[in-house]
Write an enzyme that holds these catalytic residues in place. Structure first.
Site, short mmCIF file in Angstrom:
data_model
loop_
_atom_site.label_atom_id
_atom_site.label_comp_id
_atom_site.label_asym_id
_atom_site.label_seq_id
_atom_site.Cartn_x
_atom_site.Cartn_y
_atom_site.Cartn_z
N LYS A 144 -8.06 8.94 2.60
CA LYS A 144 -8.82 7.12 2.45
C LYS A 144 -11.09 7.70 2.62
O LYS A 144 -11.47 7.03 2.47
CB LYS A 144 -9.17 6.91 2.81
N PHE A 172 1.52 -3.58 3.51
CA PHE A 172 1.82 -4.90 4.61
C PHE A 172 3.30 -5.22 4.25
O PHE A 172 4.17 -4.93 3.14
CB PHE A 172 1.28 -6.03 3.61
N HIS A 199 -2.03 7.84 6.35
CA HIS A 199 -1.91 6.65 5.79
C HIS A 199 -3.65 6.91 6.21
O HIS A 199 -4.60 6.56 5.18
CB HIS A 199 -0.80 5.87 5.92
N GLU A 224 0.13 5.12 14.11
CA GLU A 224 0.18 6.83 13.45
C GLU A 224 0.21 8.02 13.61
O GLU A 224 0.27 8.50 13.91
CB GLU A 224 -0.69 6.66 11.82
N HIS A 275 -9.57 2.71 0.12
CA HIS A 275 -8.05 2.02 -0.22
C HIS A 275 -7.81 2.05 -1.11
O HIS A 275 -7.59 0.33 -0.79
CB HIS A 275 -7.82 1.83 1.52
N CYS A 301 0.59 -1.27 -0.04
CA CYS A 301 -0.26 -0.15 -0.23
C CYS A 301 0.61 1.02 0.18
O CYS A 301 0.14 1.97 0.21
CB CYS A 301 -0.84 0.01 1.50
#
Lengths: 399, 80
Positions: free
Chosen positions: A324, A388, A295, A306, A329, A156
């Site tokens: 997002k 990931f 993110h 985060e 996403h 991502c």
């Protein structure tokens, strides 16, 4: 070796908010979500997605959807940059377009062919459509870019990594122009089922508000799709040809959590290292950052970690939002799409709000922007992307 | 039912977005921008559409649409 800026002279966007920068920026500034029930996900545990609306099916027989997104975004970015591929020296033009899943829909379809009809029914176009480097390859073919061509995958974070690598190429003198970004089309039953099995997707009964980063009621992300592409040039190159610089990429940091395949490090070790590296690259401190495009996936684990990293390294009083909430996403495209939004934020002096955020989770002790956009000068924006594999990228954008 | 030629053109239009008006019996694969992989895929599409079994090797020996039509007619005749 600090202080290198790559000029962004063109931006192209394809997301569930629309095709083209104007439609995207309007929707993101308005903070209107795009998630909806997806008929193609019928019968699956999670049926919500953020689909690109009304995307033309031209060349669908030979290009996977993710490649078609990349081509459309690259076309828009080049047009805005005022570059004419028919007249350029292609060997000085690089393409760096990342993806997380590549042409997964094409691969899934051909796997069904194999199971149902046997090997002779598998299309010879399977790999030209399915490979993860094919968006980059087809962009190079379409625009006659014969410089280096690569497709970084950091899950991502791929799109952000591509922009960071593109800037490195300009700094090293490997290319004069880099078409950089990310593309993804993962809204398939297979991907949806796989993420649902990880309990990563929102199961919100009210699909429109399912993607709600940093909200107490968030319960996972919404699968999105699209592409973000920027044209990068050295500032001298842009100046020499009289191109407008929309924004500049002034810092890039990358790291690995080296902790777990999918869970972020509990203290955000890798995320911190990436942000610190980007700041060091730019010769800045966290106090220089005026906006953070997080993110912010809308998963409890990401948002908690985060927000702690942002609070510690940037400050609790710096505006933060996650776009997002609007786009869902889009996995490997997300980093490039969000770097573009961060670039537009500094260019226009507007912090877009986090769509669907109504009740901020107290665990996120940061200055979350929601309900309405904020206006005011932003000198530097940080865009975070975490993939990931614990693969992290931070980009710094300046006016 | 139209002619075999019309059926072949319909497969080209459906699978490869090729304008039927651009195709004649004399059209070569090059003329209609079918590269070598797409030629094999063309055979696969015909096999699916008509439940025949034109092999990849047989397909590789053809170069114009008229030959494809004849090959398909031959395969359809074998079925009867």
């Amino acid at each position: 070796m600090t202080g290198f800026a790559a000029a962004i002279t063109g931006i192209g966007l394809v997301t569930s908010a629309g095709v083209g920068v104007p439609a995207n920026w309007d929707r993101v500034v308005a903070g209107q979500g795009t998630a909806a029930v997806d008929p193609e996900l019928d019968g699956l545990p999670v049926r919500i997605s953020c689909r690109v609306p009304d995307f033309a099916a031209d060349n669908a027989w030979k290009f996977d959807r993710y490649t078609r997104f990349a081509l459309a975004a690259a076309q828009e970015a080049l047009r805005q940059a005022g570059l004419d591929p028919s007249g350029w020296e292609g060997s000085r033009v690089a393409v760096v377009i990342g993806s997380g899943a590549g042409g997964t829909a094409s691969l899934e379809q051909q796997h069904r062919e194999l199971l149902e009809g046997g090997p002779s029914t598998v299309s010879p176009l399977t790999l030209p459509m399915g490979l993860l480097n094919m968006a980059a390859g087809q962009v190079a073919i379409e625009f006659g870019a014969t410089g280096p061509c690569l497709a970084p995958c950091t899950a991502c974070a791929s799109g952000a990594t591509a922009i960071g690598i593109g800037r490195d190429m300009l700094r090293l003198g490997t290319a004069d122009i880099v078409i950089a970004g990310g593309a993804e089309a993962p809204v398939t039953p297979f991907y949806s089922a796989a993420f649902a099995r990880m309990r990563a997707l929102s199961r919100n009964a009210d699909p429109e508000t399912a993607s709600r980063p940093f909200d107490v009621a968030r319960d996972g992300f919404v699968l999105g799709e699209g592409a973000g592409v920027v044209v990068l040039e050295s500032e001298e190159h842009a100046r020499a040809r009289g191109a407008d610089t929309l924004a500049r990429v002034i810092g890039y940091g990358a790291s690995a959590d080296a902790h777990h395949a999918t869970a972020p490090h509990p203290e955000g070790r890798g995320a911190r290292l990436a942000v610190q590296a980007a700041l060091a690259d730019a010769g800045l401190t966290g106090r220089d950052v005026g906006y953070v495009n997080a993110h912010g996936t809308s998963t409890p684990m990401n948002d908690r970690v985060e927000s702690a990293v942002i609070r510690d390294l940037i400050g609790a009083d710096v505006p933060v939002s996650s776009t997002k909430g609007v786009t869902g996403h889009p996995l490997g495209a997300a980093g490039a799409i969000e770097a573009a939004f961060a670039a537009l934020a500094v260019r226009h002096g507007v912090v877009p709000p986090t769509a669907n955020l109504t009740d901020p989770d107290p665990v996120a002790d940061i200055d979350l922007v929601f309900k309405a956009a904020r206006t005011g000068r932003i000198d530097v924006a940080l865009s975070n992307s975490f993939g990931f594999g614990g693969q992290n990228t931070a980009l710094l954008l300046a006016a | 039912m139209g002619t075999t030629f019309e059926s072949v053109v319909a497969v080209l239009a459906k699978r490869f977005d090729i304008d039927p008006a651009e195709v004649s019996r004399e059209s070569s694969f090059d003329d209609i921008n079918l590269d070598s992989l797409s030629q094999i895929e063309f055979g696969t599409a015909l096999n699916k559409a008509f439940a025949v079994d034109i092999s990849d090797d047989e397909m590789a020996e053809l170069s114009v649409i008229g030959e494809v039509v004849d090959k398909l007619d031959e395969k359809l005749a074998e079925k009867v």
